[in-house]
Design a protein around this motif. Structure first.
Motif, mmCIF file in Angstrom:
data_model
loop_
_atom_site.group_PDB
_atom_site.id
_atom_site.type_symbol
_atom_site.label_atom_id
_atom_site.label_comp_id
_atom_site.label_asym_id
_atom_site.label_seq_id
_atom_site.Cartn_x
_atom_site.Cartn_y
_atom_site.Cartn_z
ATOM 1 N N PRO A 3 0.829 -1.202 0.000
ATOM 2 C CA PRO A 3 0.000 0.000 0.000
ATOM 3 C C PRO A 3 0.871 1.262 0.000
ATOM 4 O O PRO A 3 2.031 1.228 0.411
ATOM 5 N N LEU A 4 0.293 2.361 -0.436
ATOM 6 C CA LEU A 4 1.030 3.613 -0.579
ATOM 7 C C LEU A 4 1.720 4.061 0.716
ATOM 8 O O LEU A 4 2.908 4.414 0.665
ATOM 9 N N PRO A 5 1.072 4.058 1.888
ATOM 10 C CA PRO A 5 1.782 4.491 3.097
ATOM 11 C C PRO A 5 3.005 3.629 3.407
ATOM 12 O O PRO A 5 4.046 4.137 3.826
ATOM 13 N N GLN A 6 2.890 2.342 3.159
ATOM 14 C CA GLN A 6 4.007 1.434 3.390
ATOM 15 C C GLN A 6 5.134 1.704 2.389
ATOM 16 O O GLN A 6 6.312 1.677 2.745
ATOM 17 N N LYS A 7 4.766 1.989 1.158
ATOM 18 C CA LYS A 7 5.764 2.314 0.134
ATOM 19 C C LYS A 7 6.489 3.607 0.497
ATOM 20 O O LYS A 7 7.723 3.687 0.385
ATOM 21 N N ILE A 8 5.746 4.606 0.941
ATOM 22 C CA ILE A 8 6.359 5.876 1.346
ATOM 23 C C ILE A 8 7.304 5.651 2.526
ATOM 24 O O ILE A 8 8.423 6.169 2.552
ATOM 25 N N ALA A 9 6.868 4.838 3.498
ATOM 26 C CA ALA A 9 7.709 4.531 4.659
ATOM 27 C C ALA A 9 8.987 3.811 4.233
ATOM 28 O O ALA A 9 10.071 4.080 4.755
ATOM 29 N N ARG A 10 8.853 2.891 3.281
ATOM 30 C CA ARG A 10 10.016 2.139 2.787
ATOM 31 C C ARG A 10 11.000 3.065 2.091
ATOM 32 O O ARG A 10 12.204 3.023 2.350
ATOM 33 N N LEU A 11 10.499 3.933 1.224
ATOM 34 C CA LEU A 11 11.376 4.868 0.508
ATOM 35 C C LEU A 11 12.007 5.876 1.461
ATOM 36 O O LEU A 11 13.189 6.220 1.327
ATOM 37 N N ALA A 12 11.232 6.342 2.437
ATOM 38 C CA ALA A 12 11.767 7.305 3.407
ATOM 39 C C ALA A 12 12.867 6.673 4.253
ATOM 40 O O ALA A 12 13.944 7.277 4.428
ATOM 41 N N LEU A 13 12.621 5.477 4.771
ATOM 42 C CA LEU A 13 13.635 4.821 5.591
ATOM 43 C C LEU A 13 14.874 4.495 4.764
ATOM 44 O O LEU A 13 16.002 4.691 5.220
ATOM 45 N N GLY A 14 14.667 4.028 3.547
ATOM 46 C CA GLY A 14 15.813 3.756 2.682
ATOM 47 C C GLY A 14 16.640 5.004 2.435
ATOM 48 O O GLY A 14 17.874 4.981 2.522
ATOM 49 N N SER A 15 15.973 6.115 2.188
ATOM 50 C CA SER A 15 16.675 7.383 1.949
ATOM 51 C C SER A 15 17.417 7.855 3.192
ATOM 52 O O SER A 15 18.561 8.327 3.103
ATOM 53 N N VAL A 16 16.773 7.732 4.347
ATOM 54 C CA VAL A 16 17.420 8.129 5.605
ATOM 55 C C VAL A 16 18.678 7.296 5.836
ATOM 56 O O VAL A 16 19.721 7.820 6.234
ATOM 57 N N MET A 17 18.588 6.008 5.561
ATOM 58 C CA MET A 17 19.743 5.125 5.791
ATOM 59 C C MET A 17 20.883 5.404 4.822
ATOM 60 O O MET A 17 22.053 5.393 5.217
ATOM 61 N N VAL A 18 20.561 5.659 3.562
ATOM 62 C CA VAL A 18 21.612 6.001 2.599
ATOM 63 C C VAL A 18 22.291 7.302 3.025
ATOM 64 O O VAL A 18 23.523 7.408 3.024
ATOM 65 N N THR A 19 21.497 8.282 3.419
ATOM 66 C CA THR A 19 22.059 9.560 3.864
ATOM 67 C C THR A 19 22.949 9.363 5.089
ATOM 68 O O THR A 19 24.065 9.892 5.152
ATOM 69 N N ALA A 20 22.463 8.597 6.067
ATOM 70 C CA ALA A 20 23.257 8.342 7.268
ATOM 71 C C ALA A 20 24.560 7.633 6.910
ATOM 72 O O ALA A 20 25.629 7.958 7.445
ATOM 73 N N GLY A 21 24.474 6.680 5.996
ATOM 74 C CA GLY A 21 25.684 5.967 5.581
ATOM 75 C C GLY A 21 26.693 6.878 4.920
ATOM 76 O O GLY A 21 27.898 6.792 5.190
ATOM 77 N N VAL A 22 26.222 7.761 4.065
ATOM 78 C CA VAL A 22 27.131 8.714 3.409
ATOM 79 C C VAL A 22 27.766 9.635 4.458
ATOM 80 O O VAL A 22 28.963 9.928 4.387
#
Length: 131
Positions: A3-22
């Motif tokens: 569902p859309l909220p889950q997709k948004i949560a997945r993309l947001a968490l993925g983006s946060v983790m990539v940013t934190a890793g960088v």
């Protein structure tokens, strides 16, 4: 498809983790190094670099590989559990980093770690309602 909220949560968490890793590998490397517990057996800088690479890989996988979101969500949840002792050590040792400059702030942070685990599991599609 999730569902859309889950997709948004997945993309947001993925983006946060990539940013934190960088940030682990670049501008915030010194602050992350200050958070490595004294008892951890590996070199502090190596630990920060390694965890940064892991965060980038898991975040990118969660965001960019929706067919494997369960795998990446589960691995990311396990990563959050694995680093939790370091967060506890930061509290117990009184290490300042990222504005966590009081025991109260460091203690409060500990209560957010389970939420990150749940976020990873839910956005990875591993938590479902029973019908």
């Amino acid at each position: 498809m999730s569902p859309l909220p889950q997709k948004i949560a997945r993309l947001a968490l993925g983006s946060v983790m990539v940013t934190a890793g960088v940030l682990h590998l670049t501008t915030h490397r010194q602050e992350f190094t200050a958070q490595v517990p004294e008892w951890f057996p590996l070199d502090d800088d190596l630990t920060v670099l390694g965890s940064g690479v892991v965060e980038i890989a898991l975040g990118a996988g969660l965001a960019a590989a929706p067919k494997h979101r369960g795998l990446f969500g589960g691995l990311l949840a396990a990563f959050f559990v694995a680093i939790f002792p370091g967060n506890v050590a930061q509290y117990l040792e009184g290490n300042d980093a990222f504005g966590l400059d009081t025991d109260a702030k460091r203690l409060t942070r500990l209560f957010f770690q389970p939420l990150l685990v749940l976020w990873a599991l839910w956005s990875g599609g591993l938590l479902r309602r029973k019908r």
